[in-house]
Design a protein around this motif. Structure first.
Motif, PDB file in Angstrom:
ATOM      1  N   THR A  52      15.106  -3.377  37.018  1.00 30.97           N
ATOM      2  CA  THR A  52      16.370  -2.656  36.862  1.00 30.97           C
ATOM      3  C   THR A  52      17.181  -3.184  35.682  1.00 30.97           C
ATOM      4  O   THR A  52      18.365  -2.885  35.561  1.00 30.97           O
ATOM      5  N   ALA A  53      16.540  -3.966  34.839  1.00 31.78           N
ATOM      6  CA  ALA A  53      17.203  -4.479  33.638  1.00 31.78           C
ATOM      7  C   ALA A  53      16.148  -4.882  32.624  1.00 31.78           C
ATOM      8  O   ALA A  53      14.999  -5.162  32.976  1.00 31.78           O
ATOM      9  N   THR A  54      16.561  -4.898  31.373  1.00 26.09           N
ATOM     10  CA  THR A  54      15.746  -5.454  30.291  1.00 26.09           C
ATOM     11  C   THR A  54      16.604  -6.486  29.600  1.00 26.09           C
ATOM     12  O   THR A  54      17.790  -6.239  29.335  1.00 26.09           O
ATOM     13  N   ILE A  55      16.022  -7.646  29.356  1.00 29.82           N
ATOM     14  CA  ILE A  55      16.758  -8.644  28.583  1.00 29.82           C
ATOM     15  C   ILE A  55      16.085  -8.780  27.229  1.00 29.82           C
ATOM     16  O   ILE A  55      14.874  -8.672  27.100  1.00 29.82           O
TER      17      ILE A  55
ATOM     18  N   TYR B 278       9.109   1.983  36.014  1.00 21.51           N
ATOM     19  CA  TYR B 278       7.803   1.486  36.429  1.00 21.51           C
ATOM     20  C   TYR B 278       6.746   1.562  35.337  1.00 21.51           C
ATOM     21  O   TYR B 278       5.644   1.087  35.527  1.00 21.51           O
ATOM     22  N   ASN B 279       7.108   2.172  34.202  1.00 24.46           N
ATOM     23  CA  ASN B 279       6.157   2.252  33.096  1.00 24.46           C
ATOM     24  C   ASN B 279       6.926   2.521  31.801  1.00 24.46           C
ATOM     25  O   ASN B 279       8.133   2.770  31.822  1.00 24.46           O
TER      26      ASN B 279
ATOM     27  N   PRO C 155       4.790  -4.495  41.256  1.00 28.18           N
ATOM     28  CA  PRO C 155       4.447  -3.562  40.185  1.00 28.18           C
ATOM     29  C   PRO C 155       5.712  -2.951  39.562  1.00 28.18           C
ATOM     30  O   PRO C 155       6.673  -2.641  40.255  1.00 28.18           O
ATOM     31  N   GLY C 156       5.693  -2.821  38.251  1.00 25.31           N
ATOM     32  CA  GLY C 156       6.844  -2.309  37.525  1.00 25.31           C
ATOM     33  C   GLY C 156       7.758  -3.404  37.014  1.00 25.31           C
ATOM     34  O   GLY C 156       8.593  -3.172  36.160  1.00 25.31           O
TER      35      GLY C 156
ATOM     36  N   GLU D  66      12.392  -0.943  19.163  1.00 21.03           N
ATOM     37  CA  GLU D  66      11.173  -1.436  18.510  1.00 21.03           C
ATOM     38  C   GLU D  66      10.671  -2.730  19.141  1.00 21.03           C
ATOM     39  O   GLU D  66       9.559  -3.165  18.867  1.00 21.03           O
ATOM     40  N   ALA D  67      11.477  -3.346  20.006  1.00 21.23           N
ATOM     41  CA  ALA D  67      11.118  -4.633  20.593  1.00 21.23           C
ATOM     42  C   ALA D  67      10.700  -4.534  22.066  1.00 21.23           C
ATOM     43  O   ALA D  67      10.464  -5.552  22.700  1.00 21.23           O
ATOM     44  N   ASP D  68      10.603  -3.315  22.590  1.00 24.01           N
ATOM     45  CA  ASP D  68      10.156  -3.140  23.982  1.00 24.01           C
ATOM     46  C   ASP D  68       8.767  -3.731  24.169  1.00 24.01           C
ATOM     47  O   ASP D  68       7.884  -3.536  23.334  1.00 24.01           O
ATOM     48  N   ALA D  69       8.576  -4.426  25.264  1.00 21.51           N
ATOM     49  CA  ALA D  69       7.278  -5.026  25.551  1.00 21.51           C
ATOM     50  C   ALA D  69       6.598  -4.315  26.712  1.00 21.51           C
ATOM     51  O   ALA D  69       7.238  -3.924  27.683  1.00 21.51           O
ATOM     52  N   LYS D  70       5.279  -4.177  26.573  1.00 25.93           N
ATOM     53  CA  LYS D  70       4.426  -3.701  27.660  1.00 25.93           C
ATOM     54  C   LYS D  70       3.619  -4.903  28.112  1.00 25.93           C
ATOM     55  O   LYS D  70       3.091  -5.660  27.288  1.00 25.93           O
ATOM     56  N   ASN D  71       3.517  -5.089  29.428  1.00 24.85           N
ATOM     57  CA  ASN D  71       2.878  -6.278  29.986  1.00 24.85           C
ATOM     58  C   ASN D  71       1.757  -5.880  30.935  1.00 24.85           C
ATOM     59  O   ASN D  71       1.962  -5.072  31.835  1.00 24.85           O
TER      60      ASN D  71
END
Length: 162
Positions: A136-139, A26-27, A97-98, A40-45
């Motif tokens: 529940t996933a990151t692409i 969730y964060n 949210p999340g 290094e490529a994680d995004a915060k939105n």
């Protein structure tokens, strides 16, 4: 679009991507506990709106960056800003949210959301990690492909220095 529909969409458009399945997060702090191939490529939105609830914005930055909404307002000539409500998030982008992600803009039928992405993503690997409309996933995909998909959908894409 749900998670599987996002995967199908990317396949149908011949867009390269990798999937990292994980527990619901969730964060950014919770995501830091998960081993990912491109940290290094994680995004915060951030899904925000102006004080009149007329304009909606999605701001995407690297996960370790802070966003100063007052500075964003000054630099982009907007009205006063605050976070949009859960109801607006669900109504406009079909997200909870999340699960906020630029890919949620594919659910923005009325093209109400303007997308702002930090120029940093276009440096080095050119890869970005976002949720597929589900936390529940990151692409992982090329940031240029992500921006092209959003533009083709009809939403405005703004590349800015944050």
């Amino acid at each position: 679009m749900n998670k599987q529909e996002i995967y199908n969409f990317l396949e149908d458009h011949n867009i390269w991507y990798e999937i990292t399945d994980h527990k619901a997060v969730y964060n950014m702090e919770e995501l830091s506990d998960i081993i990912v191939p491109y940290p290094e490529a994680d995004a915060k939105n951030l899904f925000i709106r102006d004080d009149k609830k007329q304009n909606y914005y999605l701001i995407t930055v690297r996960g370790n960056k802070r966003v100063d909404l007052k500075e964003f307002r000054r630099n982009n000539n907007t009205r006063p800003l605050s976070f949009a409500s859960e109801a607006d998030l669900l109504k406009i982008m079909g997200l909870t949210p999340g699960s906020v992600t630029p890919l949620g803009m594919l659910n923005d039928k009325d093209l109400r959301v303007q997308f702002y992405i930090d120029r940093d993503f276009f440096n080095n690997s050119h890869i970005i990690g976002v949720h597929p409309n589900d936390n529940t996933a990151t692409i992982w995909l090329k940031v240029s492909d992500l921006c092209d998909v959003i533009r083709e959908h009809g939403n405005k894409v703004n590349i800015i220095d944050m």
